[in-house]
Structure formats: C-alpha cells, structure tokens
Design a protein around this motif. Structure first.
Motif, PDB file in Angstrom:
ATOM      1  N   LEU A  41     -64.763 104.187 -52.086  1.00  0.00           N
ATOM      2  CA  LEU A  41     -64.146 102.951 -51.621  1.00  0.00           C
ATOM      3  C   LEU A  41     -65.001 102.287 -50.539  1.00  0.00           C
ATOM      4  O   LEU A  41     -65.213 101.076 -50.569  1.00  0.00           O
ATOM      5  CB  LEU A  41     -62.736 103.193 -51.099  1.00  0.00           C
ATOM      6  N   ILE A  42     -65.509 103.079 -49.622  1.00  0.00           N
ATOM      7  CA  ILE A  42     -66.313 102.515 -48.541  1.00  0.00           C
ATOM      8  C   ILE A  42     -67.617 101.931 -49.075  1.00  0.00           C
ATOM      9  O   ILE A  42     -68.008 100.826 -48.709  1.00  0.00           O
ATOM     10  CB  ILE A  42     -66.569 103.564 -47.441  1.00  0.00           C
ATOM     11  N   THR A  43     -68.299 102.639 -49.953  1.00  0.00           N
ATOM     12  CA  THR A  43     -69.578 102.136 -50.471  1.00  0.00           C
ATOM     13  C   THR A  43     -69.387 100.936 -51.390  1.00  0.00           C
ATOM     14  O   THR A  43     -70.274 100.095 -51.492  1.00  0.00           O
ATOM     15  CB  THR A  43     -70.387 103.233 -51.183  1.00  0.00           C
ATOM     16  N   ALA A  44     -68.231 100.822 -52.040  1.00  0.00           N
ATOM     17  CA  ALA A  44     -67.960  99.656 -52.888  1.00  0.00           C
ATOM     18  C   ALA A  44     -67.746  98.398 -52.049  1.00  0.00           C
ATOM     19  O   ALA A  44     -67.947  97.285 -52.533  1.00  0.00           O
ATOM     20  CB  ALA A  44     -66.745  99.902 -53.777  1.00  0.00           C
ATOM     21  N   ALA A  45     -67.343  98.587 -50.790  1.00  0.00           N
ATOM     22  CA  ALA A  45     -67.127  97.477 -49.847  1.00  0.00           C
ATOM     23  C   ALA A  45     -66.219  96.395 -50.417  1.00  0.00           C
ATOM     24  O   ALA A  45     -66.414  95.214 -50.170  1.00  0.00           O
ATOM     25  CB  ALA A  45     -68.463  96.880 -49.401  1.00  0.00           C
ATOM     26  N   ALA A  46     -65.222  96.807 -51.163  1.00  0.00           N
ATOM     27  CA  ALA A  46     -64.314  95.852 -51.798  1.00  0.00           C
ATOM     28  C   ALA A  46     -63.026  95.638 -51.009  1.00  0.00           C
ATOM     29  O   ALA A  46     -62.155  94.897 -51.448  1.00  0.00           O
ATOM     30  CB  ALA A  46     -63.984  96.329 -53.209  1.00  0.00           C
ATOM     31  N   GLY A  47     -62.903  96.291 -49.876  1.00  0.00           N
ATOM     32  CA  GLY A  47     -61.682  96.165 -49.095  1.00  0.00           C
ATOM     33  C   GLY A  47     -60.560  97.006 -49.686  1.00  0.00           C
ATOM     34  O   GLY A  47     -60.786  97.862 -50.532  1.00  0.00           O
ATOM     35  N   GLY A  48     -59.355  96.754 -49.234  1.00  0.00           N
ATOM     36  CA  GLY A  48     -58.200  97.493 -49.729  1.00  0.00           C
ATOM     37  C   GLY A  48     -57.973  98.778 -48.960  1.00  0.00           C
ATOM     38  O   GLY A  48     -58.737  99.145 -48.077  1.00  0.00           O
ATOM     39  N   SER A 107     -56.205 102.953 -41.094  1.00  0.00           N
ATOM     40  CA  SER A 107     -56.188 104.060 -40.144  1.00  0.00           C
ATOM     41  C   SER A 107     -57.522 104.778 -39.998  1.00  0.00           C
ATOM     42  O   SER A 107     -57.588 105.843 -39.405  1.00  0.00           O
ATOM     43  CB  SER A 107     -55.094 105.082 -40.497  1.00  0.00           C
ATOM     44  N   LEU A 108     -58.596 104.225 -40.505  1.00  0.00           N
ATOM     45  CA  LEU A 108     -59.918 104.832 -40.400  1.00  0.00           C
ATOM     46  C   LEU A 108     -60.761 103.992 -39.451  1.00  0.00           C
ATOM     47  O   LEU A 108     -61.046 102.836 -39.729  1.00  0.00           O
ATOM     48  CB  LEU A 108     -60.568 104.908 -41.779  1.00  0.00           C
ATOM     49  N   ARG A 109     -61.149 104.578 -38.326  1.00  0.00           N
ATOM     50  CA  ARG A 109     -61.850 103.821 -37.292  1.00  0.00           C
ATOM     51  C   ARG A 109     -63.365 103.866 -37.408  1.00  0.00           C
ATOM     52  O   ARG A 109     -64.060 103.019 -36.871  1.00  0.00           O
ATOM     53  CB  ARG A 109     -61.432 104.333 -35.919  1.00  0.00           C
ATOM     54  N   ALA A 110     -63.930 104.854 -38.074  1.00  0.00           N
ATOM     55  CA  ALA A 110     -65.381 105.021 -38.098  1.00  0.00           C
ATOM     56  C   ALA A 110     -66.076 104.056 -39.059  1.00  0.00           C
ATOM     57  O   ALA A 110     -67.263 103.810 -38.922  1.00  0.00           O
ATOM     58  CB  ALA A 110     -65.742 106.460 -38.469  1.00  0.00           C
ATOM     59  N   PHE A 111     -65.355 103.546 -40.033  1.00  0.00           N
ATOM     60  CA  PHE A 111     -65.952 102.696 -41.059  1.00  0.00           C
ATOM     61  C   PHE A 111     -65.069 101.482 -41.325  1.00  0.00           C
ATOM     62  O   PHE A 111     -63.865 101.525 -41.134  1.00  0.00           O
ATOM     63  CB  PHE A 111     -66.079 103.459 -42.390  1.00  0.00           C
ATOM     64  N   THR A 112     -65.692 100.412 -41.817  1.00  0.00           N
ATOM     65  CA  THR A 112     -64.965  99.283 -42.402  1.00  0.00           C
ATOM     66  C   THR A 112     -65.592  99.010 -43.758  1.00  0.00           C
ATOM     67  O   THR A 112     -66.756  99.340 -43.999  1.00  0.00           O
ATOM     68  CB  THR A 112     -65.035  98.024 -41.522  1.00  0.00           C
ATOM     69  N   TRP A 113     -64.820  98.415 -44.637  1.00  0.00           N
ATOM     70  CA  TRP A 113     -65.322  98.165 -45.983  1.00  0.00           C
ATOM     71  C   TRP A 113     -64.731  96.889 -46.552  1.00  0.00           C
ATOM     72  O   TRP A 113     -63.793  96.356 -46.119  1.00  0.00           O
ATOM     73  CB  TRP A 113     -65.058  99.344 -46.911  1.00  0.00           C
TER      74      TRP A 113
END
Length: 162
Positions: A85-92, A156-162
């Motif tokens: 999900l993070i590498t796809a950077a599609a949000g959600g 709820s994940l602070r280390a990454f955004t996507w």
C-alpha cells in the motif's frame, strides 16, 4: 503571578504525569490480565519472522528516532500488505492483515523493546514486547499507550505517508 496561574502551575505535573505514564509497560507492575497476555502472544505469533519483512526509505536500517518514544534509534519493518500500500502511493487505509513492527534501541545500541501494529477488523491491534519477546502490553493497555500518538498519522501510521 495570579492565583489562577499558581493553581495551574501546581496542577501541571498532575495533568502531564498520566500522559507520560501511558507510555510505560503495563507488565512492569504485573498488571497484564489473561486477555491482554493472550492478545500479546497472538500478536507475537503474527509478527514472527518480521526481521525478513520489508524496510522502506527513509527507515532502512537503524535510524535516529524522531521523538525518542520508542528509543534513541529504531528500525521499522512492514509486512507485504503494508509495504504494498505504501509503495503504491494510492492513499487509502491499510488493509486488514497489514502489520508494522518497530524495534527501539537505547543510546548504547541495545534492543529495549519491540512494538507492533496489526490491522484487523478495520482497526489496529497494538503490542509491546521486551527484547526477548515477552509481552509488556497488549489489548486495552497497549491501546491506551499507543493510540493517542498514532491517531495523528495517516491511518494511525506516523512513519510513512502514501
């Protein structure tokens, strides 16, 4: 200084102390109940082998902690569902089954704690373990310690955004 300011100054330690105590391990005082222990053990089983999971930039290898909550330095691993999900950077939001593990080290590079998040049923399960994998907090005790800070992150994940 006004009376109101004096009262607030004297009350401040009592207002801040409960927030700081939320980061403590519940197991230190022996307060884990059977359900929390069982939830922690189940979560530990779900993250077994996490050291082989994916690490994504900028969190590859041991890195300085942003705020020291988890230790002076940390390492973060993501299972396939979270990394995809993070590498796809599609949000959600993260899908059920997504898991993130963080190891926290002290100033001497010694592993102090392992924390984990597992998405299930649309919400997060949280756990904290000592360096050997013994449950420090899980269930309600971990929710109280983790959710406050993590609520500010994307799903709820602070280390990454996507």
């Amino acid at each position: 200084m006004t009376l109101r300011m004096i009262r607030l100054t004297h009350a401040l330690p009592f207002l801040v102390l409960p927030l700081l105590m939320g980061c403590a391990d519940k197991a230190e005082d022996g307060a884990l109940d059977e359900e929390e222990q069982a939830l922690g053990e189940a979560l530990w089983g779900e993250i077994d082998g996490y050291e082989a999971w994916t690490q994504l930039d900028p969190w590859v290898g041991e890195q300085a902690s942003a705020d020291g909550t988890h230790g002076a330095t940390v390492q973060i691993w993501l299972n396939d569902a979270a990394a995809a999900l993070i590498t796809a950077a599609a949000g959600g939001d993260m899908p059920d089954g997504a898991a993130i593990v963080k190891e926290g080290y002290d100033d001497n590079g010694e592993l102090q704690a392992i924390t984990a998040m597992l998405k299930e049923g649309g919400g997060w399960s949280w756990g904290r373990f000592d360096a050997e994998g013994a449950v420090s907090s899980a269930g309600d005790s971990a929710e109280a310690s983790c959710a406050g800070c993590h609520s500010s992150g994307q799903d709820s994940l602070r280390a990454f955004t996507w």
